[in-house]
Design an enzyme around this catalytic site. Sequence first.
Site, short mmCIF file in Angstrom:
data_model
loop_
_atom_site.label_atom_id
_atom_site.label_comp_id
_atom_site.label_asym_id
_atom_site.label_seq_id
_atom_site.Cartn_x
_atom_site.Cartn_y
_atom_site.Cartn_z
N LYS A 95 1.41 4.77 -15.62
CA LYS A 95 0.37 5.81 -15.59
C LYS A 95 0.45 6.64 -14.31
O LYS A 95 -0.12 7.72 -14.24
CB LYS A 95 -1.03 5.22 -15.75
N ASP A 96 1.19 6.15 -13.29
CA ASP A 96 1.39 6.92 -12.06
C ASP A 96 2.55 7.89 -12.16
O ASP A 96 2.76 8.70 -11.26
CB ASP A 96 1.66 5.98 -10.87
N SER A 143 -10.56 7.90 -9.81
CA SER A 143 -9.96 8.46 -11.02
C SER A 143 -10.75 9.67 -11.51
O SER A 143 -11.94 9.56 -11.81
CB SER A 143 -9.92 7.40 -12.11
N LEU A 144 -10.09 10.81 -11.61
CA LEU A 144 -10.73 12.01 -12.13
C LEU A 144 -11.16 11.81 -13.58
O LEU A 144 -12.23 12.27 -14.00
CB LEU A 144 -9.76 13.19 -12.02
N ARG A 145 -10.34 11.07 -14.34
CA ARG A 145 -10.68 10.80 -15.74
C ARG A 145 -11.95 9.96 -15.84
O ARG A 145 -12.88 10.31 -16.59
CB ARG A 145 -9.52 10.05 -16.41
N ARG A 146 -12.00 8.85 -15.09
CA ARG A 146 -13.17 7.99 -15.17
C ARG A 146 -14.42 8.72 -14.70
O ARG A 146 -15.50 8.58 -15.29
CB ARG A 146 -12.96 6.72 -14.34
N CYS A 161 -2.48 15.65 -12.09
CA CYS A 161 -3.69 14.83 -11.93
C CYS A 161 -4.94 15.71 -11.87
O CYS A 161 -6.00 15.24 -11.48
CB CYS A 161 -3.59 14.00 -10.66
N THR A 173 -15.17 5.51 -7.87
CA THR A 173 -13.88 5.62 -8.54
C THR A 173 -13.06 6.73 -7.91
O THR A 173 -13.62 7.73 -7.45
CB THR A 173 -14.03 5.88 -10.05
N VAL A 209 -7.19 -3.64 -5.32
CA VAL A 209 -8.28 -4.48 -5.81
C VAL A 209 -9.07 -5.08 -4.66
O VAL A 209 -10.31 -5.04 -4.64
CB VAL A 209 -7.72 -5.60 -6.72
N GLN A 210 -8.37 -5.63 -3.69
CA GLN A 210 -9.04 -6.30 -2.58
C GLN A 210 -9.88 -5.33 -1.76
O GLN A 210 -11.02 -5.64 -1.37
CB GLN A 210 -8.00 -6.98 -1.68
N THR A 211 -9.34 -4.14 -1.51
CA THR A 211 -10.07 -3.12 -0.74
C THR A 211 -11.34 -2.70 -1.46
O THR A 211 -12.42 -2.58 -0.85
CB THR A 211 -9.18 -1.89 -0.50
N ARG A 212 -11.25 -2.49 -2.74
CA ARG A 212 -12.41 -2.02 -3.50
C ARG A 212 -13.49 -3.11 -3.60
O ARG A 212 -14.69 -2.81 -3.55
CB ARG A 212 -11.98 -1.56 -4.89
N ARG A 272 6.53 -0.32 -4.64
CA ARG A 272 5.52 -0.22 -3.60
C ARG A 272 5.18 -1.63 -3.12
O ARG A 272 5.56 -2.62 -3.75
CB ARG A 272 4.27 0.45 -4.15
N SER A 313 1.99 -2.97 -2.61
CA SER A 313 0.68 -3.53 -2.95
C SER A 313 0.86 -4.83 -3.74
O SER A 313 1.90 -5.04 -4.37
CB SER A 313 -0.13 -2.53 -3.77
N ARG A 348 -11.25 4.59 -3.10
CA ARG A 348 -9.81 4.33 -3.19
C ARG A 348 -9.46 2.94 -2.68
O ARG A 348 -10.27 2.25 -2.09
CB ARG A 348 -9.03 5.38 -2.40
#
Length: 319
Positions: free
Chosen positions: A95-96, A141-144, A254, A139, A164-167, A17, A19, A161
């Site tokens: 993890k993806d 993430s469904l887990r978090r 997911c 977040t 890092v920079q976007t968040r 990818r 990113s 979503r």
Amino acid sequence: MTLTLPSPASPLKIGTRGSPLALAQAYETRQRLGTAFDLPEDAFEIVVIKTTGDNRAMIDADRPLKEIGNKGLFTKEIEEAMLRGDIDIAVHSTKDMPVEQPAGLVLDTFLPREDVRDAFISPSLNSIHDLPNGAVVGTSSLRRRAQLLNRRPDLNVVEFRGNVQTRLKKLTDGVADCTFLAMAGIRRLNMDDVPVTAISPEDMLPAIAQGTIGIERRSDDPRAAGMLEAIHHSETGYRLLAERALLAALDGSCETPIAGLADISGGILRLRGEVLRPDGSDSIAEDATGVIGDGAEMARAMAEKLLTKAGPGFFDWKN
């Protein structure tokens, strides 16, 4: 067997990818392969492939991942390119990755694992324990989300979503009081200026395979297999064998919040697992130790215990 090594005239094509984190992982793979076989950088070609999960409009709209697709979001187009022969290997955040690969592809190479912990990121707060009542946390993430609401039902969890920079920009804009990423990503990008605090696994058990780089290849490509064998980290491989077996036995999509972590110390493998309701109203956990080589068997036994504890009503939200 003598390997025909790549060269600047005929480079090994590495799919990834686009990113910053994905590229950092591809560069690390290139560096390790170059060192292992004494090859120059231009014996490799980094091929950037846009995936469904990289759709800018969906990121900006904070569309939940489960609305767009499941674990193939960040891998499908890359795997299709490899099956066509457009690339030779593919570098992924493990993890993806779905627990099963498409026919003709193999995921059996893992680089040394980075920090497994989740990262708490906030411009004004120092720790997950400092969140005030009713704080807004972001977040995707469904887990978090489930873990946070399980520990702190008062929190207001919003979809968040982007890379890092976007968040970080969203935090600056006041969309939320904090967000969460993986410590591994922060470290791999050398983002020392990010206001980050590592979260103990005891407070937030990480995602299956968090912090690991997985490298996928075609099953009928002996050159790629031979080269990747030279950079595979066996301890990480054993840890992921257990974690991904746990995920496969529970639910490889997911749609179910699942956390898991395998550690190895003194020749013993410790496996922790947790499954939650998406709204955080219930959490079930298990902890087991055993022989390193029995990791997959331990994981399947753990999954059976977790599912038995959960009972038939635990997954009624999926119907």
